[in-house]
Design an enzyme around this catalytic site. Structure first.
Site, PDB file in Angstrom:
ATOM      1  N   GLY A 133      -3.905 -14.141   6.215  1.00  0.00           N
ATOM      2  CA  GLY A 133      -3.542 -14.838   7.439  1.00  0.00           C
ATOM      3  C   GLY A 133      -2.271 -14.269   8.049  1.00  0.00           C
ATOM      4  O   GLY A 133      -1.677 -13.332   7.550  1.00  0.00           O
ATOM      5  N   GLU A 184       9.227 -11.789   5.928  1.00  0.00           N
ATOM      6  CA  GLU A 184      10.034 -11.843   4.702  1.00  0.00           C
ATOM      7  C   GLU A 184      11.473 -11.410   4.980  1.00  0.00           C
ATOM      8  O   GLU A 184      12.453 -12.031   4.535  1.00  0.00           O
ATOM      9  CB  GLU A 184       9.442 -10.916   3.638  1.00  0.00           C
ATOM     10  N   ARG A 238       3.555   0.091  -4.054  1.00  0.00           N
ATOM     11  CA  ARG A 238       3.268  -0.812  -5.165  1.00  0.00           C
ATOM     12  C   ARG A 238       2.944  -0.065  -6.456  1.00  0.00           C
ATOM     13  O   ARG A 238       3.424  -0.442  -7.535  1.00  0.00           O
ATOM     14  CB  ARG A 238       2.105  -1.745  -4.813  1.00  0.00           C
ATOM     15  N   GLU A 294       0.812  -1.218   0.000  1.00  0.00           N
ATOM     16  CA  GLU A 294       0.000   0.000   0.000  1.00  0.00           C
ATOM     17  C   GLU A 294       0.842   1.263   0.000  1.00  0.00           C
ATOM     18  O   GLU A 294       0.348   2.340  -0.301  1.00  0.00           O
ATOM     19  CB  GLU A 294      -0.931   0.003   1.212  1.00  0.00           C
ATOM     20  N   ASP A 295       2.160   1.140   0.327  1.00  0.00           N
ATOM     21  CA  ASP A 295       3.043   2.312   0.340  1.00  0.00           C
ATOM     22  C   ASP A 295       3.650   2.597  -1.026  1.00  0.00           C
ATOM     23  O   ASP A 295       3.734   3.760  -1.449  1.00  0.00           O
ATOM     24  CB  ASP A 295       4.174   2.117   1.348  1.00  0.00           C
TER      25      ASP A 295
END
Length: 1253
Positions: free
Chosen positions: A55, A89, A27, A24-25
């Site tokens: 999830g 990640e 992409r 959302e920052d």
């Protein structure tokens, strides 16, 4: 070429880049643009297309994508830390960085890097939310997130600030990625040999995993491969840096050529501006910089000035011929010095260029070996000569070889000469002197001569060493053969066909040409004449007339002469035939510049009347006819006089004529009866050797302080007593009076020699008394009193004593006491002494530092060896030979460092208990006579042995004899029964070959090879008998030559200076053994395949009276050669066989190898059971019945490799059943008929086999 680690990573990589970002920052703008730029440039990039987290757990597909990527780009944005998925990640990315060497590049997108690093601002708020109501498991996970953020933000990356163009940053990131994925590879020849091991050493110095700046130097002579290895390493690791630069040929380029910044295309007006640019541009980047062929310190200062010029993790690699540049610039130590190729590697490299294959063609094998020997491991020479000789005929090769001896190849000469061109005048003179005269000579000797010529030797040596033109090993000056030939060519190049105009003459034919044709000129400064290869020659005044600059004249005799002056190869002077040199009656030396005169066998009774010795530094007239040198002339520069074996010498110079003399050697001057009374005036004298002056009956009083005298050798003289004034020799360190048969008294004042390190009165049979106060000799390290008949004083207070020789001496009860003061003693010889009656043996058991103990021929009976001897925890060598015990203490297994055990001629010996696993040499020859009782047996318990480990040293020895050279465990046994039956692969003659099973190297039960050979004397047998089975006779000869050369080419200065060996004094038995003929046994191991590969060379040197009496008859040696001694490069199925070649010599005459054998040794698969073997005097009668039990294990059988592999398990069991006496077909009475020495052998082999358990 990729490194092993990079290859491992790349093989599993699917994606070039993994993008980690907060969707959302970024992409829809920055990340999307970056992704498009990467894809557009062919970079295979992974990004997650899902908009929403699904999830709490990260998707398995994403974890796999991270693992399959070479590079991860992490875009830290304002809300990145709010995403648990992003943080997971990141943890995975850091894990791949650590474990898989993945490259991680951070991008700080409108966030402060410090906020990410310290979790402040929006990152702090995000973590406050995550930690709210967190249980223990989640808190552990949060800590991993914090660690990953901190580690990633510490990496070099990009910081995108407000008002900064995103497109510019994206372009910069894309270029960086492309550079990392496709660095410019440098050309490296495919024909690289020996690179792997050298590369591994260099990689360990580079240590790319260390996050510090490291500068590493590579040095070596020209053509050794410095640039090649630097290029190969550059190609391997360049993709792990943000920037790379390889600056080739720095020496040839201008210092203004700033290759580090070549991609910037900017104008640099001066050096200092360039230095600032380099520092500013690279200080925040992890870079790899290679500077090739640096020869000036300024180049390093201007291009790679300091470590802080470069970002963390940077590596600076510098190749140079000058080691001093690396030291001066502060390069990280140790630097890497490239070694020459060994003979195998050299032959392979040469073959690749000459034959386009790894080995030479059959017709060219000998010629190739000669070329390889000429090149002496220098890759450049091997490449040049291989390319030059390719497709040429053998006769053309022969012609080229003859030419090379006189004219080096220009391509090689020009490269090597670069280092010489950088020397100043005196350094060049030193280099040429070493190349022509002093290679292999003692450094101190050469220094004296060169300093006498005002050449500043020490300074010059350092420069030549730094330039890799010489090396100094054990104080001996060494020089590569091709470097030496380069020096020769420099001397000859201006007048190649006019040796009379050269500055130096060293080839006999050139010297002969000049002296016989009187063509010498004032250019000649140094002459070396080897008379062993010269014709008879007449020396005339006319021949030397023009040589008014002559500084060095050396006339050397042949090897027979050397064997006389070298103590380890004694020859009577009367048996030495010196080459004939004739003089005209009025012969004169015209030169007043002479610094060194060395003339073996000088034929005149005096020096020429006009001999000018004012500048003379060294005078060596070995084996001369000289009677007297001079009377009153002053020779203040003379430092060394050596008149050894000048049998007519009756008087030496007045000491006042040689006030600066340092070394005076008069060894073997049998007509010399006295020394000058004023010898004490030689204040600078360091060494005085009068050994062998058999008519020298007295030593003069020392009227003053000769504090510089360090060595005094008076062996084999007629001296009756030493003067009490010997106490003035305050600095004396070595004093020897060996075999002084007339010596009666030693003054008490000898105890004032507090600097004494070695004192030797061996074989002084008339010596009546020794001083009681020897304990004041606090520095004494070696004391030899063997064969001294007088009562010995207490020696227990000699706290520095390391070696004590008391063999065949008159021991007293107090000579060694149990007071622990001899705690430095390492060597103790008590051979042929009454150690029991005097209670000595029990008193030595406290000597915890003792490493070598000689109890040979001490008349030890059964039970007289105290078990406490086995508490000598440092003991490595124990000789119990020639004693009369039935057994030795079972506790001998506690000697955990024991390497050698002597039990030869112990004819009452009935038992050998468990032996230490460290044992490598067991000599039990001629100890079989009393082992014939059928009721006796050899108990064994070998279950505790560890794996055999190959030691750094391949030499092991007993106190006097034998010496064993090679890997493995060596056993000497009597040979009454020939080769043991369990060694199935046997052959008549001197060689045996064994087939290797498929995957033999991978078989965990395979332990190694057993080798065995039986020798008999030739006696009156014919040459044909000797050559029976000797198709490898040439191999035997070539293998024997290196040992001879090693002795024959020892530094001449050892004898020139009259310095005998100062530390390795042998025991009394060794003196006697030297009179015995030597026996040597040898084995050469070679792997067989499509080509041959030398594995190892094993050798035993021994002296024993039984060899003398029996002519080395009936000797059998057995060797266990362990698998761990076989280098990993031989672990391959291309080696289908192993050949063992045996040969031996007795007193220089070959002995006949009657039979030999070899057997593969395997461990048992079941738990080890105690071995009990019984003995009987029946030698071989029943062994024939046993042979069928093990016939199926004969590895020389003509079955296929596949069949051999299938029967591997079958092989193991019969051998072990046989060795344990467990064959169901063997009855008890048959076991009792097994020959006893074979029992001993099987016992030991079984012990070896079970070491790994």
């Amino acid at each position: 070429m990729a490194s092993a680690s990079t290859q491992r990573f790349s093989s599993s990589s699917i994606y070039d880049v993994f993008l980690s970002f907060r969707g959302e920052d970024t992409r829809c703008h920055f990340t999307d643009h970056l992704y498009s730029a990467l894809i557009g440039n062919g970079v295979h990039t992974f990004r997650d297309h899902e908009e929403l987290e699904r999830g709490d757990a990260i998707a398995p597909g994403l974890l796999k994508a991270i693992e399959q990527s070479r590079i991860s780009i992490v875009v830290f944005s304002e809300n990145y830390a709010q995403s648990r998925w992003c943080l997971d990640e990141l943890v995975k990315i850091i894990e791949c960085k650590t474990e898989r060497e993945q490259i991680v590049l951070p991008v700080f997108y409108h966030v402060d890097p410090s906020h990410v690093r310290k979790q402040m601002g929006s990152y702090g708020e995000a973590f406050a939310y995550h930690e709210k109501d967190a249980d223990l498991k989640k808190r552990e996970k949060i800590q991993k997130w914090r660690t990953a953020l901190t580690e990633t933000s510490n990496l070099s990356g990009w910081h995108l600030r407000d008002h900064q163009s995103e497109s510019v940053v994206i372009e910069e990131i894309t270029k960086n990625i492309i550079t990392r994925l496709n660095p410019k590879s440098l050309y490296v020849s495919e024909n690289i040999v020996g690179m792997n091991i050298r590369m591994e050493k260099l990689r360990s110095l580079i240590n790319i995993y260390l996050n510090k700046v490291r500068m590493v130097g590579i040095c070596g002579i020209g053509g050794i491969g410095k640039t090649t290895i630097a290029k190969a390493l550059y190609n391997q690791i360049s993709n792990q840096f943000q920037g790379v630069s390889f600056l080739a040929n720095v020496r040839e380029k201008s210092e203004y050529d700033f290759g580090l910044l070549q991609e910037k295309n900017r104008e640099i007006s001066n050096v200092h501006e360039g230095m600032n640019v380099i520092k500013n541009e690279l200080s925040l980047r992890r870079v790899l910089v290679v500077l090739d062929d640096v020869d000036n310190l300024r180049q390093l200062i201007h291009l790679v000035g300091k470590h802080d010029w470069f970002g963390q993790g940077s590596r600076i690699l510098i190749t140079t011929r000058d080691r001093h540049l690396l030291d001066a610039h502060g390069v990280d130590e140790p630097y890497h010095e490239i070694e020459e190729l060994n003979s195998k590697e050299a032959l392979q490299l040469f073959s690749l260029y000459a034959f386009k294959q790894n080995f030479p063609q059959e017709d060219y094998k000998d010629l190739s070996d000669r070329i390889v020997k000429y090149a002496t491991g220098l890759p450049l020479a091997l490449q040049v000569l291989g390319s030059h000789l390719c497709k040429k005929t053998p006769s053309e090769w022969e012609s080229e070889l003859r030419k090379l001896e006189r004219e080096p190849a220009p391509e090689i000469q020009n490269v090597l000469k670069i280092s010489y061109d950088g020397l100043d005048r005196t350094q060049r003179e030193i280099f040429l002197d070493i190349a022509c005269f002093f290679k292999g000579q003692d450094k101190d000797f050469v220094s004296r001569i060169l300093d006498g010529c005002d050449f500043y030797a020490e300074s010059g040596f350092r420069v030549l060493r730094d330039r890799c033109l010489i090396t100094i090993l054990h104080n001996t000056i060494c020089m590569h053969d091709l470097i030496q030939k380069m020096g020769w060519e420099i001397v000859r190049e201006q007048y190649p066909k006019e040796p009379g105009k050269w500055s130096r003459l060293w080839e006999p034919k050139d010297v002969f040409h000049v002296l016989t044709r009187n063509t010498g000129t004032e250019a000649i400064e140094r002459i070396f004449l080897d008379m062993s290869t010269s014709e008879q020659m007449q020396f005339t005044t006319e021949a030397f007339k023009m040589m008014n600059k002559l500084r060095l004249l050396k006339v050397h005799q042949d090897a027979k002469y050397d064997s006389m002056v070298y103590s380890w190869m004694p020859v009577e002077p009367s048996k030495v035939l010196l080459s004939q040199v004739h003089f005209c009656r009025d012969f004169e030396f015209p030169s007043q510049e002479l610094r060194c005169l060395h003339w073996d066998g000088y034929p005149l009774e005096s020096l020429p009347s006009n001999f000018y010795a004012k500048n003379l530094v060294e005078l060596n007239l070995w084996c001369s006819n000289i009677k007297q040198l001079w009377k009153t002339e002053l020779h203040k520069n003379l430092k060394v006089i050596n008149l050894s074996y000048s049998e007519h010498l009756n008087k030496i110079p007045n000491p006042s004529s040689v006030p600066n003399l340092e070394i005076l050697t008069l060894e073997g001057c049998v007509n010399l009866e006295s020394l000058p009374r004023s010898i004490y005036k030689l204040r600078r004298l360091k060494t005085l050797c009068c050994s062998g002056c058999v008519n020298l009956s007295s030593f003069p009083e020392i009227m003053g302080n000769m504090e510089n005298l360090r060595e005094l050798y008076l062996d084999d003289t007629a001296i009756v007593k030493l003067p009490s004034s010997i106490k003035h020799l305050k600095g004396l360190e070595y004093l020897t009076l060996v075999m002084c048969d007339d010596l009666i008294t030693v003054p008490q004042s000898i105890c004032n020699l507090t600097s004494l390190k070695l004192l030797n009165f061996s074989s002084c049979s008339k010596l009546e008394k020794l001083p009681e106060d020897l304990k004041s000799l606090k520095c004494l390290e070696t004391l030899s009193l063997h064969a001294v008949n007088c009562q010995l004083p207490s020696l227990s207070s000699l706290c520095s004593l390391r070696k004590l020789y008391l063999g065949r001496s008159n021991l007293t009860q107090g000579v060694i006491q149990s007071n622990n003061l001899l705690n430095s003693l390492k060597v103790l010889d008590l051979s042929r002494s009454n150690v029991i009656d005097k209670g000595i043996l029990i008193r030595i058991c406290h000597l915890s530092s003792l490493e070598e103990l000689n109890l040979k021929n001490c008349n030890l009976m059964d039970g007289e060896i105290p078990s406490e001897v086995c508490q000598l925890s440092s003991l490595e060598i124990l000789d119990l030979s020639w004693n009369h015990f039935n057994s030795i203490p079972a506790s001998i297994s506690q000697l955990s460092k024991l390497k050698a055990l002597g039990l030869s001629h112990c004819k009452m010996l009935q038992q050998i208990p468990e032996l230490p696993s460290t044992l490598r040499l067991l000599d039990a020859h001629n100890s079989h006579c009393a082992l014939s009782s059928p009721s006796s047996f050899l108990p064994s318990s070998f279950s505790k042995f560890q794996d055999f480990e190959c030691s750094g040293s391949s030499q092991v020895y007993l106190c006097d004899s034998p010496y064993y050279f090679g890997e493995g465990v060596y056993i000497v046994i009597p040979g009454i029964n020939g080769i043991p039956e369990w060694i199935m692969n046997q052959n008549m003659g001197n060689h045996v070959t064994i087939d290797l099973p498929q995957d033999w190297y991978a078989d965990k039960d395979f332990l190694g090879f057993a080798l065995c050979s039986a020798y008999v004397p030739l006696d009156n047998e014919s040459e044909d008998d000797f050559e029976h089975g000797l198709e490898d006779k040439s191999e035997i000869q070539s293998e024997n030559e290196p040992d001879h050369d090693e002795w024959a080419h020892k530094s001449e200065d050892e004898s020139e200076n009259g310095s005998t060996n100062k530390s390795d004094y042998k025991s009394e038995d060794a003196f006697e053994d030297e009179d015995l003929a030597p026996c040597s046994l040898h084995c050469k191991l070679t792997f067989l395949g499509d080509q041959l590969a030398f594995l190892d060379y094993l050798s035993l040197e021994s002296r024993c009276e039984c060899y003398e009496n029996d002519g080395a008859s009936s000797q059998v040696w057995v060797l266990y050669y362990p698998k761990v001694a076989i280098e990993e490069k031989y672990h391959s199925n291309k080696w289908r066989g192993l050949k063992a070649l045996f040969y031996g010599f007795f007193d220089g005459v070959p002995v006949k190898v009657e039979k030999c054998g070899m057997q593969l040794i395997y461990a048992k698969n079941d738990e080890y059971n105690r071995l009990t073997l019984r003995k009987h005097n029946d030698s071989q009668e029943n062994l024939g019945d046993q042979r069928s039990t093990v016939e199926d294990v004969n590895v020389n059988d003509q079955r296929s490799c596949d069949d051999a592999q299938n029967t591997t398990q079958k092989k193991h069991l019969p051998i072990m059943q046989y060795m344990n006496g467990n064959d169901p077909g063997m009855q008890d009475d048959e076991q009792n008929h097994m020959p006893t020495w074979l029992n001993l052998l099987l016992n030991i082999v079984e012990w070896i086999c079970c070491r790994r358990h």
